[in-house]
Design a protein around this motif. Structure first.
Motif, PDB file in Angstrom:
ATOM      1  N   PRO A  61       0.797  -1.227   0.000  1.00  0.00           N
ATOM      2  CA  PRO A  61       0.000   0.000   0.000  1.00  0.00           C
ATOM      3  C   PRO A  61       0.829   1.277   0.000  1.00  0.00           C
ATOM      4  O   PRO A  61       0.288   2.364  -0.172  1.00  0.00           O
ATOM      5  CB  PRO A  61      -0.819  -0.121   1.296  1.00  0.00           C
ATOM      6  N   ARG A  62       2.150   1.154   0.198  1.00  0.00           N
ATOM      7  CA  ARG A  62       3.029   2.321   0.199  1.00  0.00           C
ATOM      8  C   ARG A  62       4.247   2.063  -0.689  1.00  0.00           C
ATOM      9  O   ARG A  62       4.679   0.916  -0.825  1.00  0.00           O
ATOM     10  CB  ARG A  62       3.493   2.629   1.637  1.00  0.00           C
ATOM     11  N   PRO A  63       4.806   3.124  -1.299  1.00  0.00           N
ATOM     12  CA  PRO A  63       6.019   2.934  -2.115  1.00  0.00           C
ATOM     13  C   PRO A  63       7.175   2.436  -1.258  1.00  0.00           C
ATOM     14  O   PRO A  63       7.355   2.863  -0.112  1.00  0.00           O
ATOM     15  CB  PRO A  63       6.291   4.338  -2.683  1.00  0.00           C
ATOM     16  N   THR A  64       7.955   1.515  -1.827  1.00  0.00           N
ATOM     17  CA  THR A  64       8.994   0.826  -1.060  1.00  0.00           C
ATOM     18  C   THR A  64      10.370   1.006  -1.687  1.00  0.00           C
ATOM     19  O   THR A  64      10.524   0.913  -2.900  1.00  0.00           O
ATOM     20  CB  THR A  64       8.669  -0.675  -0.976  1.00  0.00           C
ATOM     21  N   HIS A  65      11.360   1.244  -0.828  1.00  0.00           N
ATOM     22  CA  HIS A  65      12.756   1.327  -1.258  1.00  0.00           C
ATOM     23  C   HIS A  65      13.457   0.039  -0.809  1.00  0.00           C
ATOM     24  O   HIS A  65      13.734  -0.137   0.382  1.00  0.00           O
ATOM     25  CB  HIS A  65      13.450   2.525  -0.615  1.00  0.00           C
TER      26      HIS A  65
END
Length: 225
Positions: A61-65
């Motif tokens: 659900p969130r952008p990931t690094h």
């Protein structure tokens, strides 16, 4: 501090991942609501196939690094992976640049993705490296365990190194937990104890994920490498 990876780039990567993962396979995502909506988070992902990282990027659900081995940054993949906010790490040494940038992601309230086993294998969290404990204890960020199941069970006919097209891949997000003991200590003993706590939590999550999805133990991916 080294330049932080692009949050906007990671969001672009997430959108690309959504299109590719849902276009090629049939992801079934469980527990995504457990991921904190804001603030620093560490995804601890089991790793049995090369698509595990892109799959999590696409369904999270969130952008990931993600911390990704430097060997993957070759040719056109180098500017692409950098452009979508991924972090290059040299696993053969203490990569201070990667450590600084990863901590920077967490300090800025972002999501850091880690394969705590260090390399592709059985994907059962049986052998963890100390890096995950270090980032969790140093930053205070909660760890969200993530189990990817079904990515290495069968080989595709058209693309031998990938799961069969349109096959189901399960991604199960677990409950966030703190790795440290609350003391803030970062001694070797504290990190060893944190690693032990993390391993128990990740193993329990994987067992629960297999029960929820009806998956048996993940098969070895040695034939897919």
């Amino acid at each position: 501090m080294s330049e932080l990876p692009s949050e906007r780039g990671a969001e672009v990567g997430r959108r690309i991942g959504v299109g590719l993962m849902y276009g090629l396979w049939r992801p079934r995502v469980l527990g995504a609501w457990k991921v904190p909506a804001s603030g620093p988070v560490i995804f601890a992902v089991n790793h049995s196939h090369n698509i595990d990282g892109p799959m999590v990027m696409g369904v999270a659900p969130r952008p990931t690094h993600f911390l990704i081995k430097k060997e993957a940054f070759v040719g056109p993949l180098d500017p692409f992976l950098t452009g979508i906010g991924q972090l290059k790490v040299d696993r053969t040494s203490t990569d201070r640049t990667a450590i600084t940038r990863a901590l920077g992601v967490l300090e800025s309230g972002g999501v850091l993705g880690i394969f705590p086993e260090g390399t592709r294998g059985e994907g059962d969290f049986a052998s963890l490296r100390a890096g995950l404990a270090y980032f969790a204890v140093r930053s205070g960020a909660p760890i969200v365990p993530v189990a990817v199941l079904g990515s290495s069970e069968r080989r595709g006919r058209l693309m031998k190194g990938l799961p069969p097209l349109r096959s189901r891949v399960d991604v199960v997000f677990g409950d966030p937990f703190e790795a440290g003991d609350g003391s803030g200590r970062r001694t070797r003993k504290a990190l060893d104890e944190a690693t032990e706590r993390i391993q128990k939590q990740l193993a329990a999550h994987l067992e629960n994920a297999r029960r929820l999805t009806g998956r048996r133990a993940t098969l070895s991916s040695g034939s897919l490498r």
